[in-house]
Design a protein around this motif. Structure first.
Motif: not given
Length: 469
Positions: A80-85, A278-287, A326-334
Motif C-alpha cells: 500500500g502506497i498510503r496516499l490518497p488513491v 501516478m505515484f510519483l506525480a501524487l507524491g509531488e502533489i501531496t508534498g 481531483l486531489v490536485g484540484v481540491t487541494g485536499v491531500r488526506s
C-alpha cells in the motif's frame, strides 16, 4: 512560561471531521463511478451474460474497487502506497479480455484465471518493476495509451448504435452472421447524441464538481429520456434485493491457460509502469516524496488488488488518474478521504439494486458517454506524446507510426492472424499488446535505454498529463 511548539499535521495523515470527510469521499466516488462500472458492462455483454449476471459483475467490481482502495490507502504490512488513491479496473485489460471472451475454450473462467495469475505475478515482481521504467519513456507510454483509447472507441461506437451490427444465427445447423435490425436506429442514435451534448455542455459551462461528474450526469439525463420513451425497464431493479454478499468464485473455479496468463502478465507490467508514474506525480502533489520502498508497496497493492479482483469475480486494478487529478484540484491531500471512498464503494457493491440500475441503462445511453470516456483515453495518449521530442529525435516518429500500425491490425483486419497457431490468438488479437511490444522494442532499437533517474522524471511528467475519464 515557554510552550512547546506544536508540530504541523502531515496533510496526508490529517483526519478530517465527518462533515467534510464524507462529501469529499462521495465526490471521489462519483468522479470514478462511470469508469468503474464500464469494464464489467463491456465484458459481461461481450460474453452474452444474462442481465442478472452482468449486474452481479458490477456489484463485484464495486466491492473489489473498495477492497483494493483500502489496501492501497490504509495499507497492510509491506503493501500500500498510503496516499490518497482510488483504485478501479484498468482499461488496459479490456482489449485482451475481449479477445479471451471471444475464444470458446477461455471464456469468463479463463479470464479470471489469467487475472489471478497476473495478480500473483504483480506481487512477486513489484520490487523490480520500477527498474523497467527506462523501457517505458513517454514515446512508449503515450503510444500505448493512444492505442488503448482507439481500440476502445469501437466499443463506444457500437454502444451508441445499440449493440453489434451483426448477430450470429444458426442457419441449417451452421452459425451465420446476419444484420442486426435494431442497430443504428434513429431514436437510439438521438439518445446517444443527447447524452454527448449534455456531457459537452457541462464540460463547457459547468463549474467545479458539476464539471467533474459531467459523464455521470449525462448518463442520468439519457436514462431519464430512455425511460420516458419506454426503452429502459426497471422491473429487474425492483426485483433485486437491497443487500447481498459478494462471494468468491461466484461463477466457478478459474481456468488457467498459458497464453491468456502471459498476456495478462504483460498487461500487468504496463499497468504497474503507469501506476509508478501516478505515484510519483501524487507524491509531488501531496508534498510527500515517494521512495523506492514506497513504490514497491504501492505496486504490491496493484498486484494484490488484481488478485482480489480475480477471486471476487472481477478484473485487474490500478490507480485511477482522474482521482489523482481531483486531489490536485481540491487541494485536499488526506488519504482518509479515499479510505472513506473505499468504504462507500464496498457498501455500493453489497447493494444489488444499484448494480441492477446500472445494468438497466440502455447501450445507446452508454454509447454517448463512451465516445467521451474512451476518446479521452486516446487524447491522454496524445497529450503525453506532445512532450516527446520529435524534432530533435525524428526516429521517435517511426516508433509511434509502426507501433500504432501494429495496434490497428486486429481492428481493421480481424482475420489477419487466422492461419497462425490458435493458442496465440488471445495475444495476437490484442492490438494493445501488439502496440506495447512493438513500441518497447522499436524505442530500444532506435533510442537505446535511458537512465532510471530520467525515466522517473518522465513517468511523473506523463502521469501529470494523464486524465483518464
Amino acid at each position: 512560561m515557554r510552550t512547546t511548539p506544536v508540530e504541523p499535521v502531515d496533510a496526508v495523515e490529517e483526519m478530517l471531521p465527518p462533515a467534510r470527510l464524507v462529501p469529499l469521499a462521495i465526490q471521489h466516488v462519483l468522479v470514478m463511478y462511470a469508469g468503474a462500472v464500464a469494464v464489467p458492462l463491456i465484458i459481461g455483454r461481450a460474453l452474452g451474460l444474462r442481465p442478472e449476471e452482468v449486474a452481479f459483475l458490477i456489484s463485484a467490481d464495486l466491492f473489489a474497487c473498495g477492497l483494493a482502495t483500502l489496501v492501497q490507502c490504509a495499507g497492510l504490512p509491506g503493501i500500500g502506497i498510503r496516499l490518497p488513491v482510488m483504485m478501479g479496473v484498468t482499461f488496459a485489460s479490456v482489449g485482451p479480455m475481449l479477445s479471451m471472451a471471444a475464444t470458446p475454450d477461455v471464456g469468463l473462467l479463463g479470464i479470471y484465471g489469467s487475472v489471478v495469475a497476473a495478480g500473483l505475478f504483480g506481487l512477486l515482481v513489484a520490487p523490480f518493476v520500477s527498474r523497467l521504467l527506462p523501457l517505458f519513456p513517454p514515446v512508449v507510454t503515450g503510444t500505448i495509451i493512444l492505442v488503448i483509447g482507439i481500440s476502445l472507441m469501437r466499443v463506444g461506437i457500437n454502444w451508441a448504435g445499440g449493440g453489434q451490427p451483426t448477430l450470429t444465427r444458426i442457419v441449417d445447423g451452421v452459425p451465420a452472421s446476419v444484420p442486426n435490425p435494431n442497430y443504428a436506429q434513429p431514436g437510439g442514435l438521438g439518445i446517444a447524441f443527447l447524452v454527448l451534448l449534455v456531457i459537452l455542455a457541462l464540460i463547457r459551462w459547468g463549474r467545479g464538481f458539476l464539471a467533474n461528474v459531467a459523464v455521470l450526469v449525462g448518463i442520468v439525463a439519457g436514462s431519464v429520456l430512455a425511460a420516458m420513451l419506454g426503452l429502459m425497464h426497471l422491473d429487474k431493479v425492483a426485483a433485486a434485493p437491497w443487500f447481498a454478499p459478494v462471494l468468491p468464485f461466484h461463477f466457478g473455479w478459474p481456468h488457467f491457460h498459458l497464453v491468456p496468463i502471459a498476456t495478462m502478465c504483460v498487461v500487468m507490467i504496463v499497468v504497474m509502469i503507469e501506476s509508478t508514474g501516478m505515484f510519483l506525480a501524487l507524491g509531488e502533489i501531496t508534498g510527500r516524496p515517494v521512495s523506492q520502498k514506497d513504490l514497491a508497496r504501492g505496486l504490491r497493492a496493484d498486484g494484490l488488488g488484481t488478485l482480489l479482483g480475480g477471486v471476487f469475480n472481477t478484473f485487474p486494478y490500478t490507480s485511477f488518474s482522474q482521482n489523482v487529478g481531483l486531489v490536485g484540484v481540491t487541494g485536499v491531500r488526506s488519504r482518509y478521504v479515499t479510505v472513506a471512498g473505499g468504504v462507500i464503494m464496498l457498501a455500493l457493491g453489497l447493494a444489488p439494486k444499484m448494480a441492477a440500475l446500472v445494468e438497466a441503462v440502455p447501450q445507446v445511453v452508454l454509447g454517448g458517454a463512451g465516445l467521451v470516456m474512451f476518446g479521452m483515453v486516446a487524447a491522454t495518449g496524445a497529450r503525453i506524446l506532445t512532450g516527446v521530442d520529435f524534432r530533435g529525435q525524428p526516429k521517435n516518429q517511426i516508433v509511434v507510426a509502426v507501433a500504432v500500425g501494429f495496434g490497428m491490425i486486429p481492428l481493421v483486419a480481424p482475420t489477419f492472424f487466422r492461419n497462425l497457431p490458435h493458442a496465440l490468438h488471445p495475444l495476437l488479437e490484442s492490438g494493445i499488446l501488439l502496440a506495447s511490444i512493438a513500441a518497447v522494442l522499436l524505442n530500444a532499437f532506435f533510442n537505446g535505454v535511458g537512465s532510471a533517474e530520467r525515466a522517473g522524471r518522465d513517468a511523473s511528467a506523463a502521469a501529470a498529463a494523464a486524465e483518464h475519464v
